[in-house]
Write a protein that holds these residues in place. Structure first.
Motif, PDB file in Angstrom:
ATOM      1  N   UNK A  87      34.383  40.947  41.178  1.00  0.00           N
ATOM      2  CA  UNK A  87      35.237  40.690  42.104  1.00  0.00           C
ATOM      3  C   UNK A  87      34.135  40.735  42.800  1.00  0.00           C
ATOM      4  N   UNK A  88      32.893  41.025  42.812  1.00  0.00           N
ATOM      5  CA  UNK A  88      32.124  41.929  44.058  1.00  0.00           C
ATOM      6  C   UNK A  88      32.236  42.481  44.995  1.00  0.00           C
ATOM      7  N   UNK A  89      32.465  43.273  43.313  1.00  0.00           N
ATOM      8  CA  UNK A  89      31.682  45.377  43.577  1.00  0.00           C
ATOM      9  C   UNK A  89      33.318  45.690  43.889  1.00  0.00           C
ATOM     10  N   UNK A  90      34.800  45.296  43.871  1.00  0.00           N
ATOM     11  CA  UNK A  90      35.880  45.493  44.910  1.00  0.00           C
ATOM     12  C   UNK A  90      37.304  46.315  44.069  1.00  0.00           C
TER      13      UNK A  90
ATOM     14  N   UNK B 222      47.901  48.175  41.054  1.00  0.00           N
ATOM     15  CA  UNK B 222      46.969  48.564  41.541  1.00  0.00           C
ATOM     16  C   UNK B 222      46.194  47.031  41.862  1.00  0.00           C
ATOM     17  N   UNK B 223      45.560  46.863  40.606  1.00  0.00           N
ATOM     18  CA  UNK B 223      44.992  45.183  40.511  1.00  0.00           C
ATOM     19  C   UNK B 223      44.816  44.364  40.575  1.00  0.00           C
ATOM     20  N   UNK B 224      45.881  43.979  40.408  1.00  0.00           N
ATOM     21  CA  UNK B 224      47.289  42.666  40.878  1.00  0.00           C
ATOM     22  C   UNK B 224      46.583  41.773  41.966  1.00  0.00           C
ATOM     23  N   UNK B 225      46.349  42.964  42.728  1.00  0.00           N
ATOM     24  CA  UNK B 225      45.928  42.002  44.114  1.00  0.00           C
ATOM     25  C   UNK B 225      43.999  41.883  44.297  1.00  0.00           C
ATOM     26  N   UNK B 226      43.415  42.510  43.231  1.00  0.00           N
ATOM     27  CA  UNK B 226      42.531  42.485  43.090  1.00  0.00           C
ATOM     28  C   UNK B 226      41.873  40.996  43.122  1.00  0.00           C
ATOM     29  N   UNK B 227      40.781  40.085  43.317  1.00  0.00           N
ATOM     30  CA  UNK B 227      40.338  38.628  43.602  1.00  0.00           C
ATOM     31  C   UNK B 227      39.551  38.244  43.175  1.00  0.00           C
ATOM     32  N   UNK B 228      39.479  37.596  41.786  1.00  0.00           N
ATOM     33  CA  UNK B 228      38.020  36.628  41.333  1.00  0.00           C
ATOM     34  C   UNK B 228      36.618  36.960  42.274  1.00  0.00           C
TER      35      UNK B 228
END
Length: 117
Positions: free
Chosen positions: A29-32, A93-99
């Motif tokens: 996730x590029x550290x996101x 919380x994590x569903x918004x994090x993009x790969x």
């Protein structure tokens, strides 16, 4: 409670998930993605007494004697009081994090080794 019972119960209630750790999540996730501790602190904010939980378990001066997994169980108990579920709250919380980034090896591993799960 035995580990096997916990795994079986999680599977039956559709709560079984892989937890790979923040190093893996950060890498794709590029550290996101939040660390496990950051995620638990965010979950504390959803409870009736977030300050109490954070002071007891995440005070930088006093290291908690409990593991983060045990702290998560306590947070779940506190979330239950307001009708919330730790699994659903983590998902929100994590569903918004993009790969992001190059992770073809990971995709291939998942397709090869987790087919049918």
């Amino acid at each position: 409670m035995s580990e096997f019972f916990e795994i079986a119960y999680a599977a039956v209630t559709h709560r079984l998930c892989f937890f790979t750790g923040s190093g893996f999540s950060s890498a794709i996730t590029n550290n996101k993605s939040p660390s496990w501790e950051e995620l638990l602190i965010n979950l504390c904010n959803l409870t009736e007494n977030p300050s109490d939980l954070k002071d007891n378990f995440f005070n930088g001066n006093n290291k908690s004697i409990l593991s983060l997994e045990e702290v998560a169980q306590i947070i779940q108990i506190e979330l239950d009081k307001s009708g919330k579920c730790i699994y659903e709250e983590i998902a929100s919380i994590v569903k918004e994090i993009k790969l992001e980034g190059e992770f073809d090896e990971i995709k291939n591993f998942m397709k090869t080794n987790l087919l049918g799960l």
